[in-house]
Design a protein around this motif. Sequence first.
Motif, PDB file in Angstrom:
ATOM      1  N   MET A   1       0.838  -1.196   0.000  1.00  0.00           N
ATOM      2  CA  MET A   1       0.000   0.000   0.000  1.00  0.00           C
ATOM      3  C   MET A   1       0.874   1.247   0.000  1.00  0.00           C
ATOM      4  SD  MET A   1      -2.605  -0.723   3.051  1.00  0.00           S
ATOM      5  CE  MET A   1      -3.709  -2.098   3.072  1.00  0.00           C
ATOM      6  N   ARG A   2       0.407   2.211  -0.784  1.00  0.00           N
ATOM      7  CA  ARG A   2       1.194   3.431  -0.853  1.00  0.00           C
ATOM      8  C   ARG A   2       0.473   4.517  -0.050  1.00  0.00           C
ATOM      9  NH1 ARG A   2       3.497   4.819  -6.727  1.00  0.00           N
ATOM     10  NH2 ARG A   2       4.465   2.787  -6.433  1.00  0.00           N
ATOM     11  N   MET A  40      10.718   4.226   1.501  1.00  0.00           N
ATOM     12  CA  MET A  40      10.514   5.589   0.993  1.00  0.00           C
ATOM     13  C   MET A  40      10.593   5.630  -0.533  1.00  0.00           C
ATOM     14  SD  MET A  40      12.262   9.118   2.104  1.00  0.00           S
ATOM     15  CE  MET A  40      12.734  10.364   0.945  1.00  0.00           C
ATOM     16  N   LEU A  41       9.550   6.137  -1.153  1.00  0.00           N
ATOM     17  CA  LEU A  41       9.551   6.269  -2.606  1.00  0.00           C
ATOM     18  C   LEU A  41       9.940   7.672  -3.032  1.00  0.00           C
ATOM     19  CD1 LEU A  41       6.261   4.386  -3.514  1.00  0.00           C
ATOM     20  CD2 LEU A  41       8.591   3.530  -3.610  1.00  0.00           C
ATOM     21  N   ALA A  42       9.474   8.644  -2.293  1.00  0.00           N
ATOM     22  CA  ALA A  42       9.770  10.032  -2.624  1.00  0.00           C
ATOM     23  C   ALA A  42       9.465  10.889  -1.407  1.00  0.00           C
ATOM     24  CB  ALA A  42       8.927  10.493  -3.805  1.00  0.00           C
ATOM     25  N   LEU A  81       6.184   9.992   0.134  1.00  0.00           N
ATOM     26  CA  LEU A  81       5.415   8.858  -0.388  1.00  0.00           C
ATOM     27  C   LEU A  81       6.103   7.613   0.138  1.00  0.00           C
ATOM     28  CD1 LEU A  81       4.638   9.602  -4.140  1.00  0.00           C
ATOM     29  CD2 LEU A  81       2.978   9.099  -2.357  1.00  0.00           C
ATOM     30  N   GLU A  83       5.836   3.212   0.903  1.00  0.00           N
ATOM     31  CA  GLU A  83       5.156   1.971   0.548  1.00  0.00           C
ATOM     32  C   GLU A  83       5.297   1.009   1.716  1.00  0.00           C
ATOM     33  OE1 GLU A  83       4.261   0.805  -3.640  1.00  0.00           O
ATOM     34  OE2 GLU A  83       6.237  -0.017  -3.300  1.00  0.00           O
ATOM     35  N   LYS A  85       2.906  -1.993   4.471  1.00  0.00           N
ATOM     36  CA  LYS A  85       1.884  -3.042   4.415  1.00  0.00           C
ATOM     37  C   LYS A  85       0.525  -2.609   4.955  1.00  0.00           C
ATOM     38  CE  LYS A  85       4.389  -6.744   3.174  1.00  0.00           C
ATOM     39  NZ  LYS A  85       4.074  -7.854   2.286  1.00  0.00           N
ATOM     40  N   SER A  86       0.504  -1.582   5.780  1.00  0.00           N
ATOM     41  CA  SER A  86      -0.763  -1.239   6.432  1.00  0.00           C
ATOM     42  C   SER A  86      -0.725   0.204   6.911  1.00  0.00           C
ATOM     43  CB  SER A  86      -0.983  -2.152   7.647  1.00  0.00           C
ATOM     44  OG  SER A  86       0.048  -1.944   8.596  1.00  0.00           O
ATOM     45  N   GLU A  88      -1.348   1.011   9.875  1.00  0.00           N
ATOM     46  CA  GLU A  88      -0.651   0.963  11.164  1.00  0.00           C
ATOM     47  C   GLU A  88       0.856   1.117  10.994  1.00  0.00           C
ATOM     48  OE1 GLU A  88      -3.021  -1.086  10.273  1.00  0.00           O
ATOM     49  OE2 GLU A  88      -4.579  -0.822  11.792  1.00  0.00           O
ATOM     50  N   PHE A 113      -4.619   6.163  -3.881  1.00  0.00           N
ATOM     51  CA  PHE A 113      -5.478   5.294  -4.667  1.00  0.00           C
ATOM     52  C   PHE A 113      -4.638   4.385  -5.545  1.00  0.00           C
ATOM     53  CE2 PHE A 113      -9.418   7.959  -4.377  1.00  0.00           C
ATOM     54  CZ  PHE A 113     -10.270   6.912  -4.086  1.00  0.00           C
ATOM     55  N   THR A 114      -5.028   3.131  -5.626  1.00  0.00           N
ATOM     56  CA  THR A 114      -4.481   2.297  -6.683  1.00  0.00           C
ATOM     57  C   THR A 114      -5.588   2.152  -7.702  1.00  0.00           C
ATOM     58  OG1 THR A 114      -5.293   0.208  -5.808  1.00  0.00           O
ATOM     59  CG2 THR A 114      -3.175   0.997  -4.970  1.00  0.00           C
ATOM     60  N   GLU A 115      -5.241   1.595  -8.842  1.00  0.00           N
ATOM     61  CA  GLU A 115      -6.226   1.477  -9.888  1.00  0.00           C
ATOM     62  C   GLU A 115      -7.435   0.654  -9.426  1.00  0.00           C
ATOM     63  OE1 GLU A 115      -5.186   0.191 -14.070  1.00  0.00           O
ATOM     64  OE2 GLU A 115      -4.734   2.291 -13.794  1.00  0.00           O
ATOM     65  N   GLU A 129     -10.963   2.972 -19.029  1.00  0.00           N
ATOM     66  CA  GLU A 129      -9.709   2.227 -19.005  1.00  0.00           C
ATOM     67  C   GLU A 129      -9.701   1.170 -20.106  1.00  0.00           C
ATOM     68  OE1 GLU A 129      -7.301   4.131 -16.557  1.00  0.00           O
ATOM     69  OE2 GLU A 129      -6.818   2.329 -17.699  1.00  0.00           O
TER      70      GLU A 129
ATOM     71  N   ALA B  12       2.706  -3.999  13.018  1.00  0.00           N
ATOM     72  CA  ALA B  12       3.354  -2.888  12.311  1.00  0.00           C
ATOM     73  C   ALA B  12       4.758  -2.645  12.862  1.00  0.00           C
ATOM     74  CB  ALA B  12       2.508  -1.626  12.438  1.00  0.00           C
ATOM     75  N   LYS B 249       0.582  -2.807 -12.701  1.00  0.00           N
ATOM     76  CA  LYS B 249      -0.834  -2.536 -12.960  1.00  0.00           C
ATOM     77  C   LYS B 249      -1.209  -2.828 -14.405  1.00  0.00           C
ATOM     78  CE  LYS B 249      -1.037   1.190  -9.639  1.00  0.00           C
ATOM     79  NZ  LYS B 249      -0.844   2.655  -9.613  1.00  0.00           N
ATOM     80  N   ARG B 276      12.774   5.898 -10.316  1.00  0.00           N
ATOM     81  CA  ARG B 276      13.651   5.320  -9.294  1.00  0.00           C
ATOM     82  C   ARG B 276      14.554   4.255  -9.911  1.00  0.00           C
ATOM     83  NH1 ARG B 276      12.521   5.804  -3.990  1.00  0.00           N
ATOM     84  NH2 ARG B 276      13.357   3.716  -3.696  1.00  0.00           N
TER      85      ARG B 276
END
Lengths: 143, 414
Positions: A1-2, A40-42, A81, A83, A85-86, A88, A113-115, A129, B12, B249, B276
């Motif tokens: 999850m992001r 960390m993505l960004a 941003l 990524e 798992k939850s 929490e 949101f993911t697709e 889509e 977590a 995706k 990235r």
Amino acid sequence: MRFMVIVKATEDTEAGAQPSAEMLNEMAAFNEELVKAGVMLAGEGLHPSSKGARVYFSGDKRTVVDGPFTETKELIAGFWLIEVKSLEEAVEWVKRVPNPTGEESQIEIRQVFTEDDFVNASEELKDRERELRAEQEARASQG
Amino acid sequence: MVATDARRAVEAVWRIESARLIAGLARMVRDVGLAEELAQDALVTALEQWPEQGVPRNPGAWLMTAAKNRAVDRIRRERNYQRKLEQVGRDTAFDHEPDAGAKVGEIDDDLLRLVFTACHPVLSTEAQVALTLRMLGGLTTDEIARAFLVPEATVAQRIVRAKKTLAKAGVPFEVPAEDERDARLASVLGVIYLIFNEGYSATAGDDWMRPALCEDAVRLARVLAGLMPREPEVHGLVALLEIQASRTKARVGPDGEPVLLPAQNRARWDQLLIRRGLAALARAESLGGAGGPYALQAAIAACHARARVPEDTDWTRIAGLYEALSLVAPSPIVELNHAVAIGMAFGPEVGLELVDELLDEPALKGYHLLPSVRGDLLVKLGRHAEARVEFERAAGLTRNERERKLLLDRAASC
């Protein structure tokens, strides 16, 4: 999850106050931890809203209003941003963000949101889509 | 606090802290199996206490203290109590937060030792995978079992046996010496890549992909890059995984069917991950690693990532990269991909010629992509009847249901 981790603005950030050396060090250390954990993505800090602008929409009309904006607590001073798992886990990370000035501030955590979320949310989008995909496939098979 | 909330909070914290916890404990007790059990004990204690007392301010340190207390309890019961207690006691003070004193470099070293121990050649690949996901990825036995579609008991058994094997072989908790290091690093990278591939192209079952497993693999690769920032191939692997993950995706259609590269809607590729990946590739190249097998594969993936539409793909460059790859990491599958690239760059006749040279290759005997690629080239040459036979053969070889359906559809459309 992001997740997008949103650092809310304060009077200081809106005034363009430079973070202290101590704060910069602690933030750098925290960022390094995020990077080393591979989550960390960004992440970026934002200039005060006085250097920004807003575009208001009403029907076909577009109105541009330059900053600064007054509702400080609703403004954004920076974001990550991540990524994980939850929610929490995101919360657990955010609890570790340094607050060396001890000032009152807040960080908001929002799932990106993911697709799948979109597709479930709206049949219309799903169709769009599919159309896009069909176009793309048609183009690919011609090539 | 509600018990389920506390449970999720503990999970977590576990995800974030377990690797460091196990690594730190392993340094003290010199036994990763024991360290892992102690960490699990601490987790159980947290699950008992946090719902009532709340999550502590410094949960990582709390877990470490709990684990060390358990270590003392357990070691006390053993014959070599005195010797082990001395080791534990050397850098432990039980009345204050012991982890706070650990230096950053020290933690990195511990984690690196843990990586190399979990991927030790004395273990089977399956055991390396399970241990890596469990000790470094913070996954539960149940999660690993679900990811690999095997019963939980099987994974649990694998882990127990792996820990015994490590103890019996007297595997030291250390980063291998320089002369051994490259070979060992290659197997570490191989394990992470295998985890990714299992998620990216599920070899069996109803799902074409298990994205969670891909995410775990990418995360592990990023962790490794943080631990070994000077190793170009680690960045090469990160680059490869980021770019491949960027297509996640777009690889699945509305009904869960696979969508192959040329048919993917590139607007659905994750540009953040591509960026990235390209940055990691640049890093690998700047460290002198452009010719490493993972960096080369990443460079190939980058060629696709840079093409806005399939027609923009630089197939000549891809063919060259595959040729380089076949020199450093020769394999029949690389040859097959090389043939595909040549076919795209210089026409299907040339590609088919190269593919046909691989028909007697024993390693590709049961590999569904060989007939699938042949079918593809035959379609382009207008030889539809032959193509259908190839797609049907490929469908008979794959163990993935989604892929089988796709191949049968292609056969039917010939």
